[in-house]
Design a protein around this motif. Structure first.
Motif, short mmCIF file in Angstrom:
data_model
loop_
_atom_site.label_atom_id
_atom_site.label_comp_id
_atom_site.label_asym_id
_atom_site.label_seq_id
_atom_site.Cartn_x
_atom_site.Cartn_y
_atom_site.Cartn_z
N THR A 17 0.84 -1.21 0.00
CA THR A 17 0.00 0.00 0.00
C THR A 17 0.87 1.25 0.00
O THR A 17 0.60 2.20 -0.75
CB THR A 17 -0.94 -0.01 1.23
N ASN A 21 0.90 4.16 -2.81
CA ASN A 21 0.71 5.58 -2.53
C ASN A 21 1.87 6.41 -3.07
O ASN A 21 1.66 7.50 -3.61
CB ASN A 21 0.53 5.82 -1.03
N GLN A 24 1.43 6.78 -6.75
CA GLN A 24 0.38 7.75 -7.07
C GLN A 24 0.91 9.19 -6.97
O GLN A 24 0.62 10.01 -7.84
CB GLN A 24 -0.80 7.55 -6.12
#
Length: 139
Positions: A17, A21, A24
């Protein structure tokens, strides 16, 4: 034993995760947010470039490069190994960026290696190196 295995799986998911992130933020060109992903003592060694030491230097790099070139990256995680407060991640990266001279997209591939450090229940990039950047032929 079952608790340790569950915790290890939970940490691997948290790391995935975290990298998602980070991806992104890079893909959105959020230069100011990049430093938040790095430990204050981080070392970043990009292929063919001078190493960058310290999270405070990371936000100062690029000068809008990510947005100007429409930089995009995706990671395929090959392996995650966790030892105490450190995690070691081997990944393959696929990037595209528009060449400044003619704005044509240039796809590339690299091998990326991360060392993450866990402090206060949060993972941060402690070391990041990538190499074997290869420009792919565009048909």
């Amino acid at each position: 034993m079952k608790n340790a295995a569950m915790n290890y799986t939970k940490e691997k998911e948290a790391i995935s995760t975290f990298l998602g992130n980070f991806t992104q933020v890079l893909n959105n060109g959020e230069t100011n947010a990049i430093a938040d992903f790095f430990d204050r003592e981080a070392i970043f060694i990009p292929d063919g470039m001078k190493k960058i030491i310290g999270a405070n230097q990371l936000g100062k790099t690029g000068n809008g490069y990510l947005k100007r070139t429409d930089f995009k990256i995706g990671y395929a995680i090959e392996s995650i190994t966790i030892e105490n407060q450190f995690a070691f991640i081997e990944a393959f990266a696929a990037t595209t960026e528009n060449r400044i001279s003619d704005l044509k997209p240039v796809p590339k591939r690299s091998i990326d290696f991360f060392v993450l450090k866990k402090e206060n229940e949060n993972w941060k990039i402690y070391r990041y190196i990538f190499n074997n950047v290869r420009e792919l032929e565009v048909m």
